[in-house]
Design a protein around this motif. Sequence first.
Motif, PDB file in Angstrom:
ATOM      1  N   ARG A 137     -18.332  -0.434 -32.221  1.00 22.99           N
ATOM      2  CA  ARG A 137     -17.271  -1.246 -32.140  1.00 22.99           C
ATOM      3  C   ARG A 137     -16.055  -0.418 -31.413  1.00 22.99           C
ATOM      4  NH1 ARG A 137     -16.573  -5.669 -36.652  1.00 22.99           N
ATOM      5  NH2 ARG A 137     -18.741  -6.359 -36.626  1.00 22.99           N
ATOM      6  N   THR A 138     -15.881   0.771 -31.924  1.00 20.14           N
ATOM      7  CA  THR A 138     -15.040   1.736 -31.222  1.00 20.14           C
ATOM      8  C   THR A 138     -15.138   1.814 -29.719  1.00 20.14           C
ATOM      9  OG1 THR A 138     -14.888   2.903 -33.339  1.00 20.14           O
ATOM     10  CG2 THR A 138     -13.847   3.863 -31.518  1.00 20.14           C
ATOM     11  N   GLU A 139     -16.168   2.254 -29.081  1.00 21.95           N
ATOM     12  CA  GLU A 139     -16.509   2.277 -27.710  1.00 21.95           C
ATOM     13  C   GLU A 139     -16.027   0.948 -27.190  1.00 21.95           C
ATOM     14  OE1 GLU A 139     -19.982   5.566 -28.143  1.00 21.95           O
ATOM     15  OE2 GLU A 139     -20.458   3.319 -27.890  1.00 21.95           O
ATOM     16  N   ILE A 140     -16.388  -0.342 -27.726  1.00 27.20           N
ATOM     17  CA  ILE A 140     -15.964  -1.501 -27.032  1.00 27.20           C
ATOM     18  C   ILE A 140     -14.593  -1.632 -26.903  1.00 27.20           C
ATOM     19  CG2 ILE A 140     -16.245  -3.924 -27.249  1.00 27.20           C
ATOM     20  CD1 ILE A 140     -18.544  -2.520 -25.855  1.00 27.20           C
ATOM     21  N   ARG A 141     -13.721  -1.281 -28.153  1.00 24.21           N
ATOM     22  CA  ARG A 141     -12.523  -1.503 -28.187  1.00 24.21           C
ATOM     23  C   ARG A 141     -11.853  -0.568 -27.193  1.00 24.21           C
ATOM     24  NH1 ARG A 141     -12.947  -1.603 -33.599  1.00 24.21           N
ATOM     25  NH2 ARG A 141     -12.418   0.715 -33.980  1.00 24.21           N
ATOM     26  N   GLN A 142     -12.267   0.584 -26.883  1.00 23.85           N
ATOM     27  CA  GLN A 142     -11.661   1.266 -25.747  1.00 23.85           C
ATOM     28  C   GLN A 142     -11.885   0.816 -24.502  1.00 23.85           C
ATOM     29  OE1 GLN A 142     -14.127   5.100 -26.672  1.00 23.85           O
ATOM     30  NE2 GLN A 142     -12.197   5.965 -27.509  1.00 23.85           N
ATOM     31  N   LEU A 143     -12.907   0.129 -24.116  1.00 30.57           N
ATOM     32  CA  LEU A 143     -13.066  -0.372 -23.004  1.00 30.57           C
ATOM     33  C   LEU A 143     -12.295  -1.731 -22.844  1.00 30.57           C
ATOM     34  CD1 LEU A 143     -17.003  -0.260 -22.698  1.00 30.57           C
ATOM     35  CD2 LEU A 143     -15.327   1.214 -21.302  1.00 30.57           C
ATOM     36  N   GLN A 144     -12.132  -2.500 -24.001  1.00 32.11           N
ATOM     37  CA  GLN A 144     -11.072  -3.397 -23.928  1.00 32.11           C
ATOM     38  C   GLN A 144      -9.829  -2.973 -23.159  1.00 32.11           C
ATOM     39  OE1 GLN A 144     -12.136  -5.073 -27.987  1.00 32.11           O
ATOM     40  NE2 GLN A 144     -12.646  -6.941 -26.968  1.00 32.11           N
ATOM     41  N   GLN A 145      -9.393  -1.918 -23.971  1.00 32.59           N
ATOM     42  CA  GLN A 145      -8.038  -1.420 -23.793  1.00 32.59           C
ATOM     43  C   GLN A 145      -7.814  -0.865 -22.511  1.00 32.59           C
ATOM     44  OE1 GLN A 145      -7.640   1.594 -26.930  1.00 32.59           O
ATOM     45  NE2 GLN A 145      -7.334  -0.061 -28.313  1.00 32.59           N
ATOM     46  N   ALA A 146      -9.192  -0.487 -21.646  1.00 34.44           N
ATOM     47  CA  ALA A 146      -8.864  -0.409 -20.095  1.00 34.44           C
ATOM     48  C   ALA A 146      -9.057  -1.445 -19.335  1.00 34.44           C
ATOM     49  CB  ALA A 146     -10.344   0.762 -19.902  1.00 34.44           C
ATOM     50  N   GLY A 147      -9.224  -2.651 -20.068  1.00 31.25           N
ATOM     51  CA  GLY A 147      -9.215  -3.916 -19.156  1.00 31.25           C
ATOM     52  C   GLY A 147     -10.604  -4.155 -18.678  1.00 31.25           C
ATOM     53  N   VAL A 148     -11.650  -3.888 -19.439  1.00 34.66           N
ATOM     54  CA  VAL A 148     -13.053  -4.131 -18.963  1.00 34.66           C
ATOM     55  C   VAL A 148     -13.288  -5.757 -19.483  1.00 34.66           C
ATOM     56  CG1 VAL A 148     -15.504  -3.598 -19.443  1.00 34.66           C
ATOM     57  CG2 VAL A 148     -14.025  -1.870 -18.786  1.00 34.66           C
ATOM     58  N   THR A 149     -14.007  -6.325 -18.518  1.00 32.85           N
ATOM     59  CA  THR A 149     -14.265  -7.742 -18.959  1.00 32.85           C
ATOM     60  C   THR A 149     -15.670  -7.869 -19.370  1.00 32.85           C
ATOM     61  OG1 THR A 149     -12.873  -8.328 -17.007  1.00 32.85           O
ATOM     62  CG2 THR A 149     -14.375 -10.101 -17.856  1.00 32.85           C
ATOM     63  N   ALA A 150     -16.711  -7.435 -19.025  1.00 34.61           N
ATOM     64  CA  ALA A 150     -18.071  -7.244 -19.505  1.00 34.61           C
ATOM     65  C   ALA A 150     -18.695  -5.852 -19.095  1.00 34.61           C
ATOM     66  CB  ALA A 150     -18.557  -8.411 -18.696  1.00 34.61           C
ATOM     67  N   VAL A 151     -19.822  -5.712 -19.784  1.00 34.17           N
ATOM     68  CA  VAL A 151     -20.458  -4.302 -19.608  1.00 34.17           C
ATOM     69  C   VAL A 151     -21.979  -4.663 -19.427  1.00 34.17           C
ATOM     70  CG1 VAL A 151     -18.885  -2.990 -20.983  1.00 34.17           C
ATOM     71  CG2 VAL A 151     -20.912  -3.927 -22.123  1.00 34.17           C
ATOM     72  N   SER A 152     -22.633  -3.590 -18.830  1.00 38.19           N
ATOM     73  CA  SER A 152     -23.854  -3.481 -18.804  1.00 38.19           C
ATOM     74  C   SER A 152     -24.192  -1.833 -18.313  1.00 38.19           C
ATOM     75  CB  SER A 152     -24.641  -4.674 -18.017  1.00 38.19           C
ATOM     76  OG  SER A 152     -24.543  -4.245 -16.574  1.00 38.19           O
TER      77      SER A 152
END
Length: 263
Positions: free
Chosen positions: A170-185
């Motif tokens: 969850r922490t890693e995903i929150r960091q990516l959200q704060q960077a403006g990421v829309t989706a990951v793979s």
Amino acid sequence: MRIGIITGSGTYALAEQEREPTEIATPFGPAQVTVGAFAGAEVLHIARHGDGHARLSSGVTHQANVWALRELGAQAILGVTVCGATDLTVPLGSLIVFDDLHFLANRLPDGSLCTLHTEPGQPGRGHWIFDGPFHPELRTILLDAAREVGHEVRDGGCYGHVDGPRFNTRTEIRQLQQAGVTAVSQTAGPETTLAGEAKIPYALLGYATDYANGVAPDPTPVEELIRLVGESSGTFGRTLAAAVPRLLAHGAPAQNGTHFEWD
């Protein structure tokens, strides 16, 4: 015009291509490429993970794949990926035509630098300079194709590359959200970078199969993720079949950005 298509989890073949893959030798090892007709064009198809998902994301040979497509004369590459949405406004089962990239590590799965320029003095060595990493004209073609087949599609979004094979905290995903990421793979970061170095225009189409860890109040059930991965194959196939004739009519696009070279 030769068009490269790279598919991922859930899509291991293109409907009209009945030939077996050919092994192409490259400086980075062999690549498996299926050459054949698809939607009225000669298409060079690579299934990133191989038949039966033989290679996890940590085993995909990105350098070999892109090198082989360049050697075989690909003038554009359309990539597809299933992905986990980090944005609740992205409906599951919908498509995303990405316009930006989050790939800070710039590393391949084995930890080495993500580049084709691996030897001192290598011809063509240099820097890829761009505004956006995904080719704008190919993006438009994918958007129009998705709309033609009647599938919900988002125009723009930041693709976040994460290293596999594990999923993220969850922490890693929150960091990516704060960077403006829309989706990951777990595969398209190296692919985007290497296609740019190879001077092959590239665009990426995503299909949201789940919400990444902590994004939704309740986790996406694994059964639903598996169902959507299965459905993505048909959606990608129909969208690509609509995109390829549009790309043929458009003609080979110019390279994305410029290359500052030292030769």
